[in-house]
Design a protein around this motif. Structure first.
Motif, short mmCIF file in Angstrom:
data_model
loop_
_atom_site.label_atom_id
_atom_site.label_comp_id
_atom_site.label_asym_id
_atom_site.label_seq_id
_atom_site.Cartn_x
_atom_site.Cartn_y
_atom_site.Cartn_z
N SER A 61 -0.74 -6.14 -2.51
CA SER A 61 -0.25 -5.12 -3.14
C SER A 61 0.37 -5.80 -4.55
O SER A 61 0.81 -6.64 -4.65
N GLY A 62 0.07 -4.80 -5.52
CA GLY A 62 0.73 -5.18 -6.86
C GLY A 62 -0.48 -5.92 -7.68
O GLY A 62 -0.20 -6.27 -8.95
N SER A 63 -1.67 -6.25 -7.05
CA SER A 63 -2.76 -6.97 -7.94
C SER A 63 -3.08 -6.08 -9.14
O SER A 63 -3.30 -4.92 -8.90
N PRO A 64 -3.29 -6.62 -10.32
CA PRO A 64 -3.87 -6.13 -11.47
C PRO A 64 -5.34 -5.83 -11.45
O PRO A 64 -6.07 -5.88 -12.42
N VAL A 65 -5.90 -6.12 -10.22
CA VAL A 65 -7.47 -6.10 -10.11
C VAL A 65 -7.75 -4.82 -9.10
O VAL A 65 -7.23 -4.68 -8.30
N ASP A 66 -9.16 -4.42 -9.63
CA ASP A 66 -9.55 -3.51 -8.70
C ASP A 66 -11.07 -4.00 -7.76
O ASP A 66 -11.59 -4.69 -8.67
N HIS A 67 -11.15 -3.46 -6.77
CA HIS A 67 -12.70 -3.50 -6.07
C HIS A 67 -13.47 -2.70 -6.45
O HIS A 67 -13.08 -1.34 -6.63
N THR A 68 -14.95 -2.92 -6.71
CA THR A 68 -15.77 -1.79 -7.21
C THR A 68 -17.04 -1.78 -6.33
O THR A 68 -17.34 -2.71 -5.79
N TRP A 69 -17.45 -0.76 -6.11
CA TRP A 69 -18.72 -0.44 -5.34
C TRP A 69 -19.62 0.45 -6.11
O TRP A 69 -18.90 1.32 -6.78
N VAL A 70 -20.71 0.89 -5.42
CA VAL A 70 -21.63 1.83 -6.08
C VAL A 70 -22.17 2.64 -4.84
O VAL A 70 -22.57 2.09 -3.78
N THR A 71 -22.48 3.88 -5.21
CA THR A 71 -23.20 4.80 -4.13
C THR A 71 -24.36 5.58 -4.77
O THR A 71 -24.27 5.86 -5.98
N SER A 72 -25.17 6.10 -4.01
CA SER A 72 -26.11 7.29 -4.55
C SER A 72 -25.46 8.74 -4.31
O SER A 72 -26.23 9.67 -4.52
N TYR A 73 -24.44 8.80 -3.91
CA TYR A 73 -23.78 10.15 -3.70
C TYR A 73 -22.21 10.26 -4.24
O TYR A 73 -21.69 9.25 -4.24
N ASP A 74 -21.92 11.45 -4.28
CA ASP A 74 -20.55 11.75 -4.86
C ASP A 74 -19.42 11.66 -3.47
O ASP A 74 -19.62 12.61 -2.80
N ASN A 75 -18.80 10.72 -3.31
CA ASN A 75 -17.96 10.65 -2.00
C ASN A 75 -16.78 11.62 -2.13
O ASN A 75 -16.28 11.77 -1.04
N ARG A 76 -16.53 12.17 -3.29
CA ARG A 76 -15.53 13.34 -3.28
C ARG A 76 -16.15 14.50 -2.72
O ARG A 76 -15.46 15.36 -2.00
N ALA A 77 -17.37 14.89 -2.89
CA ALA A 77 -18.10 15.89 -2.24
C ALA A 77 -18.54 15.49 -1.07
O ALA A 77 -18.57 16.53 0.00
N HIS A 78 -19.04 14.31 -0.48
CA HIS A 78 -19.47 13.77 0.68
C HIS A 78 -18.76 12.69 1.10
O HIS A 78 -19.25 11.49 1.01
N PRO A 79 -17.71 12.80 1.79
CA PRO A 79 -16.90 11.63 2.44
C PRO A 79 -17.27 11.10 3.47
O PRO A 79 -16.85 11.42 4.64
N TYR A 80 -18.56 10.50 3.34
CA TYR A 80 -19.21 10.15 4.74
C TYR A 80 -18.15 9.17 5.55
O TYR A 80 -17.56 8.06 4.75
N ALA A 81 -18.19 9.07 6.75
CA ALA A 81 -17.09 8.47 7.64
C ALA A 81 -17.40 6.95 7.74
O ALA A 81 -16.68 5.97 7.68
N ASP A 82 -18.74 6.69 7.73
CA ASP A 82 -19.25 5.43 8.03
C ASP A 82 -20.49 5.11 7.29
O ASP A 82 -21.36 6.17 7.13
#
Length: 270
Positions: free
Chosen positions: A14-35
């Motif tokens: 909590s409070g970290s000034p760092v983000d974790h990043t990752w990449v997908t071949s799909y838009d998870n806002r439209a397709h929020p696959y559960a797993d």
């Protein structure tokens, strides 16, 4: 061509000034696959980038987690970095970030995947702009510290047909790839060329130092790496002064920036 999407969630504490990043071949806002099973069933790809599976994202500055998207060559990305597998379980999913926290962190591995979006004359998409990125690229570069291995990986994947419009040798391709830290520093210090030169000389020394393998039987732990990284960052703060340091790094001098997640470092396999 496949559209690649880059995402963020807040880092591990909590409070970290760092983000974790990752990449997908799909838009998870439209397709929020559960797993990951659902991702595979849909014929899509998720590059974990030294993190866990995330159905969606969201962080300061990126409320829905979306960082950017661009079309690229999926066969190239999957050649460079294996998708749909945890980096802890599959060495092929690590690209050339073989040792997390030593060769680079999630930002560098995400950029390796996104390098498949580059074309001749046009640099690929990177995760530039996420929190902590200036710090991580100051320490590890845009694509990690294993430069020889990364160039070899690029050369090995360059024979894939979708890549034929890109520069044909690893050296040519590296010239097309950005040094995001240098671009950030040049923009911030455009009116101070001597200070910029001193900062880039320090950065060169820093990456040479961080690329050295530590002596001893056991690899360094996260506390050691974060303390070392903080010490190197403090040298930049002493060189730049508070105002210019903030312009370059987006944080105040002395602010704690632990880019190495101890839960990832402690769980990575051989």
């Amino acid at each position: 061509m496949t559209t690649f999407y880059a995402w963020v969630v807040p880092a591990y504490f909590s409070g970290s000034p760092v983000d974790h990043t990752w990449v997908t071949s799909y838009d998870n806002r439209a397709h929020p696959y559960a797993d990951i099973a659902a991702v595979k069933k849909a014929g899509q790809s998720n590059w974990y980038c030294w993190g866990d599976f995330h159905a969606s994202g969201g962080a300061s500055g990126h409320p829905d987690g979306f960082v950017g998207s661009r079309k690229g060559a999926d066969p190239v990305a999957t050649c460079l970095v294996q998708p749909n597998r945890s980096c802890n379980d599959s060495p092929a999913a690590r690209g050339t970030i073989f040792k997390y926290g030593i060769d680079g962190v999630c930002h560098q591995l995400a950029n390796q995947v996104l390098s498949a979006t580059g074309t001749k004359g046009k640099a690929p998409l990177t995760v530039k702009g996420v929190r902590g990125y200036a710090v991580s690229t100051f320490l590890y570069g845009t694509y990690g510290l294993q430069q020889a291995a990364w160039q070899s990986k690029l050369e090995n994947c360059a024979g894939i047909k979708p890549l034929r419009s890109m520069p044909r040798t690893a050296e040519e391709r590296m010239e097309e790839f950005p040094d995001d830290f240098e671009e950030t520093a040049r923009a911030a210090l455009s009116d101070k060329p001597e200070l910029l030169a001193r900062l880039m000389a320090l950065r060169s020394d820093v990456t040479a130092y961080t690329a050295r393998r530590m002596p001893g039987f056991y690899p360094p732990d996260a506390d050691f790496l974060n303390a070392r990284n903080q010490h190197l960052l403090d040298q930049a703060a002493a060189l730049l002064g508070p105002e210019d340091f903030y312009k370059v790094f987006g944080i105040e001098p002395g602010e704690r920036v632990d880019v190495v997640d101890p839960t990832i470092l402690g769980s990575q396999g051989d």
